[in-house]
Design a protein around this motif. Structure first.
Motif, PDB file in Angstrom:
ATOM      1  N   GLY A 179      10.920  -7.918  -0.906  1.00  0.00           N
ATOM      2  CA  GLY A 179      11.676  -8.125  -2.137  1.00  0.00           C
ATOM      3  C   GLY A 179      11.277  -7.177  -3.259  1.00  0.00           C
ATOM      4  N   GLY A 180      12.237  -6.391  -3.728  1.00  0.00           N
ATOM      5  CA  GLY A 180      11.992  -5.553  -4.886  1.00  0.00           C
ATOM      6  C   GLY A 180      11.416  -4.184  -4.603  1.00  0.00           C
ATOM      7  N   THR A 181      11.204  -3.807  -3.340  1.00  0.00           N
ATOM      8  CA  THR A 181      10.615  -2.497  -3.040  1.00  0.00           C
ATOM      9  C   THR A 181      11.686  -1.523  -2.545  1.00  0.00           C
ATOM     10  OG1 THR A 181      10.058  -3.124  -0.759  1.00  0.00           O
ATOM     11  CG2 THR A 181       8.398  -3.523  -2.452  1.00  0.00           C
ATOM     12  N   THR A 182      11.543  -0.266  -2.940  1.00  0.00           N
ATOM     13  CA  THR A 182      12.474   0.768  -2.496  1.00  0.00           C
ATOM     14  C   THR A 182      12.204   1.160  -1.054  1.00  0.00           C
ATOM     15  OG1 THR A 182      12.683   1.637  -4.750  1.00  0.00           O
ATOM     16  CG2 THR A 182      13.275   3.133  -2.947  1.00  0.00           C
ATOM     17  N   ASN A 183      10.912   1.245  -0.707  1.00  0.00           N
ATOM     18  CA  ASN A 183      10.501   1.667   0.631  1.00  0.00           C
ATOM     19  C   ASN A 183       9.666   0.576   1.303  1.00  0.00           C
ATOM     20  OD1 ASN A 183      11.509   4.406   0.166  1.00  0.00           O
ATOM     21  ND2 ASN A 183       9.721   4.662  -1.165  1.00  0.00           N
ATOM     22  N   PRO A 184       9.684   0.507   2.639  1.00  0.00           N
ATOM     23  CA  PRO A 184       8.771  -0.405   3.329  1.00  0.00           C
ATOM     24  C   PRO A 184       7.332   0.010   3.034  1.00  0.00           C
ATOM     25  CG  PRO A 184      10.480   0.375   4.820  1.00  0.00           C
ATOM     26  CD  PRO A 184      10.560   1.222   3.585  1.00  0.00           C
ATOM     27  N   ARG A 185       6.547  -0.879   2.432  1.00  0.00           N
ATOM     28  CA  ARG A 185       5.142  -0.539   2.157  1.00  0.00           C
ATOM     29  C   ARG A 185       4.206  -1.733   2.349  1.00  0.00           C
ATOM     30  NH1 ARG A 185       6.864  -0.415  -3.691  1.00  0.00           N
ATOM     31  NH2 ARG A 185       7.343   1.779  -3.352  1.00  0.00           N
ATOM     32  N   GLN A 186       4.762  -2.865   2.739  1.00  0.00           N
ATOM     33  CA  GLN A 186       3.908  -4.043   2.890  1.00  0.00           C
ATOM     34  C   GLN A 186       3.232  -4.058   4.260  1.00  0.00           C
ATOM     35  OE1 GLN A 186       5.152  -8.444   3.356  1.00  0.00           O
ATOM     36  NE2 GLN A 186       4.746  -8.236   1.166  1.00  0.00           N
ATOM     37  N   LEU A 187       1.912  -4.172   4.250  1.00  0.00           N
ATOM     38  CA  LEU A 187       1.132  -4.263   5.481  1.00  0.00           C
ATOM     39  C   LEU A 187       0.826  -5.726   5.761  1.00  0.00           C
ATOM     40  CD1 LEU A 187      -1.381  -1.305   4.937  1.00  0.00           C
ATOM     41  CD2 LEU A 187       0.927  -1.245   5.907  1.00  0.00           C
ATOM     42  N   TYR A 188       0.856  -6.111   7.029  1.00  0.00           N
ATOM     43  CA  TYR A 188       0.654  -7.515   7.382  1.00  0.00           C
ATOM     44  C   TYR A 188      -0.152  -7.616   8.677  1.00  0.00           C
ATOM     45  CZ  TYR A 188       3.979  -7.392  11.295  1.00  0.00           C
ATOM     46  OH  TYR A 188       4.588  -7.122  12.489  1.00  0.00           O
ATOM     47  N   THR A 189      -0.517  -8.842   9.052  1.00  0.00           N
ATOM     48  CA  THR A 189      -1.213  -9.076  10.315  1.00  0.00           C
ATOM     49  C   THR A 189      -0.375  -9.983  11.201  1.00  0.00           C
ATOM     50  OG1 THR A 189      -3.147 -10.113  11.349  1.00  0.00           O
ATOM     51  CG2 THR A 189      -2.516 -10.936   9.193  1.00  0.00           C
ATOM     52  N   LYS A 190      -0.306  -9.656  12.473  1.00  0.00           N
ATOM     53  CA  LYS A 190       0.464 -10.460  13.416  1.00  0.00           C
ATOM     54  C   LYS A 190      -0.184 -11.827  13.657  1.00  0.00           C
ATOM     55  CE  LYS A 190       2.793  -6.771  16.005  1.00  0.00           C
ATOM     56  NZ  LYS A 190       2.960  -6.108  17.318  1.00  0.00           N
ATOM     57  N   VAL A 215       0.849  -1.196   0.000  1.00  0.00           N
ATOM     58  CA  VAL A 215       0.000   0.000   0.000  1.00  0.00           C
ATOM     59  C   VAL A 215       0.882   1.244   0.000  1.00  0.00           C
ATOM     60  CG1 VAL A 215      -1.805   1.275   1.214  1.00  0.00           C
ATOM     61  CG2 VAL A 215      -1.785  -1.238   1.287  1.00  0.00           C
ATOM     62  N   VAL A 216       0.581   2.180  -0.893  1.00  0.00           N
ATOM     63  CA  VAL A 216       1.316   3.442  -0.981  1.00  0.00           C
ATOM     64  C   VAL A 216       0.560   4.522  -0.212  1.00  0.00           C
ATOM     65  CG1 VAL A 216       2.213   5.217  -2.521  1.00  0.00           C
ATOM     66  CG2 VAL A 216       2.213   2.825  -3.248  1.00  0.00           C
ATOM     67  N   GLY A 241       6.959   7.254   9.600  1.00  0.00           N
ATOM     68  CA  GLY A 241       7.850   8.208   8.978  1.00  0.00           C
ATOM     69  C   GLY A 241       8.369   7.779   7.618  1.00  0.00           C
ATOM     70  N   VAL A 242       7.694   6.821   6.983  1.00  0.00           N
ATOM     71  CA  VAL A 242       8.117   6.344   5.663  1.00  0.00           C
ATOM     72  C   VAL A 242       7.522   7.238   4.583  1.00  0.00           C
ATOM     73  CG1 VAL A 242       8.017   4.440   4.009  1.00  0.00           C
ATOM     74  CG2 VAL A 242       8.302   3.957   6.451  1.00  0.00           C
ATOM     75  N   LYS A 243       8.394   7.797   3.733  1.00  0.00           N
ATOM     76  CA  LYS A 243       7.936   8.598   2.609  1.00  0.00           C
ATOM     77  C   LYS A 243       7.905   7.727   1.364  1.00  0.00           C
ATOM     78  CE  LYS A 243       9.646  12.993   4.468  1.00  0.00           C
ATOM     79  NZ  LYS A 243      10.505  14.190   4.225  1.00  0.00           N
ATOM     80  N   ASP A 244       6.741   7.653   0.757  1.00  0.00           N
ATOM     81  CA  ASP A 244       6.565   6.779  -0.402  1.00  0.00           C
ATOM     82  C   ASP A 244       5.622   7.479  -1.369  1.00  0.00           C
ATOM     83  OD1 ASP A 244       6.937   4.534  -1.948  1.00  0.00           O
ATOM     84  OD2 ASP A 244       5.579   3.249  -0.810  1.00  0.00           O
ATOM     85  N   ASP A 245       5.639   7.106  -2.622  1.00  0.00           N
ATOM     86  CA  ASP A 245       4.726   7.701  -3.603  1.00  0.00           C
ATOM     87  C   ASP A 245       4.471   6.712  -4.736  1.00  0.00           C
ATOM     88  OD1 ASP A 245       6.835   8.050  -5.694  1.00  0.00           O
ATOM     89  OD2 ASP A 245       7.611   9.517  -4.256  1.00  0.00           O
ATOM     90  N   VAL A 246       3.449   7.017  -5.523  1.00  0.00           N
ATOM     91  CA  VAL A 246       3.021   6.128  -6.599  1.00  0.00           C
ATOM     92  C   VAL A 246       4.108   5.997  -7.668  1.00  0.00           C
ATOM     93  CG1 VAL A 246       1.308   5.783  -8.425  1.00  0.00           C
ATOM     94  CG2 VAL A 246       0.581   6.579  -6.172  1.00  0.00           C
ATOM     95  N   ASP A 247       4.825   7.081  -7.943  1.00  0.00           N
ATOM     96  CA  ASP A 247       5.886   7.008  -8.955  1.00  0.00           C
ATOM     97  C   ASP A 247       6.934   5.956  -8.577  1.00  0.00           C
ATOM     98  OD1 ASP A 247       4.768   8.925 -10.582  1.00  0.00           O
ATOM     99  OD2 ASP A 247       5.909  10.594  -9.734  1.00  0.00           O
ATOM    100  N   THR A 248       7.286   5.891  -7.291  1.00  0.00           N
ATOM    101  CA  THR A 248       8.256   4.895  -6.831  1.00  0.00           C
ATOM    102  C   THR A 248       7.674   3.485  -6.941  1.00  0.00           C
ATOM    103  OG1 THR A 248       9.171   6.520  -5.284  1.00  0.00           O
ATOM    104  CG2 THR A 248       9.760   4.218  -4.917  1.00  0.00           C
ATOM    105  N   VAL A 254      22.803 -16.622  -3.093  1.00  0.00           N
ATOM    106  CA  VAL A 254      22.027 -15.569  -3.728  1.00  0.00           C
ATOM    107  C   VAL A 254      21.633 -14.538  -2.679  1.00  0.00           C
ATOM    108  CG1 VAL A 254      19.775 -16.676  -3.365  1.00  0.00           C
ATOM    109  CG2 VAL A 254      20.084 -15.151  -5.336  1.00  0.00           C
ATOM    110  N   ASP A 255      21.344 -13.322  -3.119  1.00  0.00           N
ATOM    111  CA  ASP A 255      20.817 -12.283  -2.234  1.00  0.00           C
ATOM    112  C   ASP A 255      19.440 -12.712  -1.750  1.00  0.00           C
ATOM    113  OD1 ASP A 255      19.866 -10.045  -0.976  1.00  0.00           O
ATOM    114  OD2 ASP A 255      19.772  -8.806  -2.784  1.00  0.00           O
ATOM    115  N   ASP A 256      19.267 -12.898  -0.441  1.00  0.00           N
ATOM    116  CA  ASP A 256      18.003 -13.398   0.115  1.00  0.00           C
ATOM    117  C   ASP A 256      16.828 -12.450  -0.129  1.00  0.00           C
ATOM    118  OD1 ASP A 256      19.328 -15.671   1.543  1.00  0.00           O
ATOM    119  OD2 ASP A 256      20.281 -14.008   2.604  1.00  0.00           O
ATOM    120  N   GLN A 257      17.115 -11.165  -0.342  1.00  0.00           N
ATOM    121  CA  GLN A 257      16.057 -10.182  -0.542  1.00  0.00           C
ATOM    122  C   GLN A 257      15.814  -9.873  -2.022  1.00  0.00           C
ATOM    123  OE1 GLN A 257      14.034  -8.886   1.825  1.00  0.00           O
ATOM    124  NE2 GLN A 257      15.023 -10.339   3.194  1.00  0.00           N
TER     125      GLN A 257
END
Length: 444
Positions: free
Chosen positions: A272-283, A208-209, A218-225, A430-433
């Motif tokens: 994997g593959g994201t510039t910024n943390p944007r993945q939302l999850y459930t504990k 989610v962006v 405090g994560v800055k993210d945008d649709v272009d990224t 291999v790079d794990d991420q």
């Protein structure tokens, strides 16, 4: 004409034989006798008759059986308790593995327990549990079916709706809820015995962006990224317009889920593959199950006509090529037609159709899949039959984490939180991420 005659006859015979069996059962003579001897005596119906002296009416409130079989489920639960109650009973009895406490939250008894044929543990379509069942066997595969067989099929009845939605996973369920809110008469058709589709198996998170959890951290993210990241992963071959739509609407989608009472948290590390943390999850683990558990009650509340065990086998169209409805093969009702103003295909992938995987990407022939049992590509076949443009079928994604020799997927979050990949010599390679389209080939 031979094909037409055979299909029509099959539909008639299916309905007639059911009626005869139930009529006989209600007369308390031949119906019970049918399940007193021979192989059928080993089924649940035979057990109820022999051990309990029950007649057909104990399970069947009427002489007809709906495709969803909810009326039978209700009678099962009167005697045995609900899915949740049975799960608690299994736990109290010390069972380490319980079919009544699985991540699918199967609320339908007839998904596994069959009255007039061998029962089977639905869990073992993916797992390899030692899960013996009374009156049953371990596994019944859901094999892909050639839908061209129904090209000239004649339905036994017709009905109408505003919208027909084919597929009862996350996308289909949400579409049904929103269309019902808009005042449409919606019929949702799912060929499997349970709702949720592939969504039930999602164990990672939701990208989610601009979400509130991002902003609070405090994560800055945008649709272009978001678009840039996706194009990089897709090696520039994906549809940039669709990616932008996905990113632009991602926060609205999450806020919609929040309106149902759902709440997710931000995964601390980058996925994997994201510039910024944007993945939302459930504990609670298993985001798909969590989301479906929130969405399904809203679907029921919406008033949409939801039918499981209902497989769409053909799209109906007029002379101009406009789709005007669907032909459905109901588990108990046979072939019937629904005429509609629009049809939405939300049928998911073909990942559990080995023949199609090998056709579109030969290097993956014979590879084990972690996809849900019904992912056969039916929607692709249905749409192609009426002239739809189909793209990117060769883009088969291989998930790098699966338990060896099984169809059990291990969530990517394991690697996000410190898990590493090693070869059989115990060495990292291999790079794990890295993105999946790099990890897959490296593992192969």
């Amino acid at each position: 004409m031979k094909t037409l005659s055979r299909l029509t006859l099959c539909a008639v015979l299916t309905l007639t034989s059911c009626s005869v069996a139930f009529s006989a059962g209600m007369s308390d003579v031949s119906g019970k006798a049918l399940y007193q001897t021979g192989k059928k005596a080993d089924y649940l119906a035979g057990y109820h008759g022999k051990a309990l002296g029950a007649d057909c009416a104990v399970c069947h409130p009427s002489q007809s059986v709906s495709d969803s079989e909810r009326e039978i489920d209700a009678n099962c639960q009167k005697c045995h308790g609900t899915y949740q109650q049975l799960g608690q009973k299994d736990k109290s009895n010390g069972k380490s593995i319980s079919a009544h406490q699985g991540h699918l939250s199967i609320s339908s008894c007839t998904t596994c327990h069959k009255g007039h044929e061998e029962s089977f543990a639905y869990c073992n379509n993916c797992h390899i549990f030692n899960m013996p069942m009374k009156f049953g066997r371990a596994k019944v595969p859901y094999a892909p079916e050639d839908l061209s067989f129904y090209r000239n099929a004649i339905p036994n009845r017709e009905e109408t709706a505003d919208i027909v939605i084919v597929g009862g996973g996350g996308a289909g369920m949400v579409a049904a809820i929103e269309l019902q809110k808009a005042g449409k008469k919606v019929v949702l058709l799912e060929k499997m015995p349970i709702l949720g589709g592939s969504s039930l198996l999602a164990t990672g998170g939701m990208n989610v962006v601009g979400s509130k959890p991002q902003k609070d951290s405090g994560v800055k993210d945008d649709v272009d990224t978001f678009v840039k990241d996706s194009l990089h992963l897709g090696k520039g071959k994906n549809d940039q317009d669709l990616i932008r739509i996905l990113g632009t609407n991602s926060n609205d989608a999450y806020e919609w889920f929040e309106s149902l009472g759902g709440q997710l948290e931000l995964q601390k590390g980058k996925t994997g593959g994201t510039t910024n943390p944007r993945q939302l999850y459930t504990k609670s683990g298993g985001i798909g199950r969590y989301m479906v558990e929130m969405i399904e009650p809203a679907l029921v509340k919406s008033g949409a006509d939801v039918r499981v065990n209902s497989k769409v086998v053909r799209l109906v169209h007029d002379k101009a090529g406009q789709v005007t409805g669907v032909i459905v093969k109901g588990k108990n009702s046979g072939l019937y037609q629904i005429n509609a103003k629009a049809v939405i295909l939300a049928t998911g992938s073909y990942a559990n159709n080995g023949a199609l995987v090998a056709k579109y990407n030969p290097q993956f022939e014979g590879i084990i899949t972690t996809a849900q049992p019904g992912s056969h590509g039916d929607g692709i076949a249905l749409a192609s039959e009426v002239g739809a443009q189909v793209n990117h079928l060769e883009r088969v994604q291989i998930h790098p984490n699966a338990a060896a020799g099984t169809t059990i997927m291990i969530t990517q979050a394991i690697r996000n939180n410190g898990g590493i990949l090693v070869n059989r010599s115990g060495k990292r390679f291999v790079d794990d991420q890295a993105a999946r389209n790099k990890l897959g080939p490296e593992i192969l």
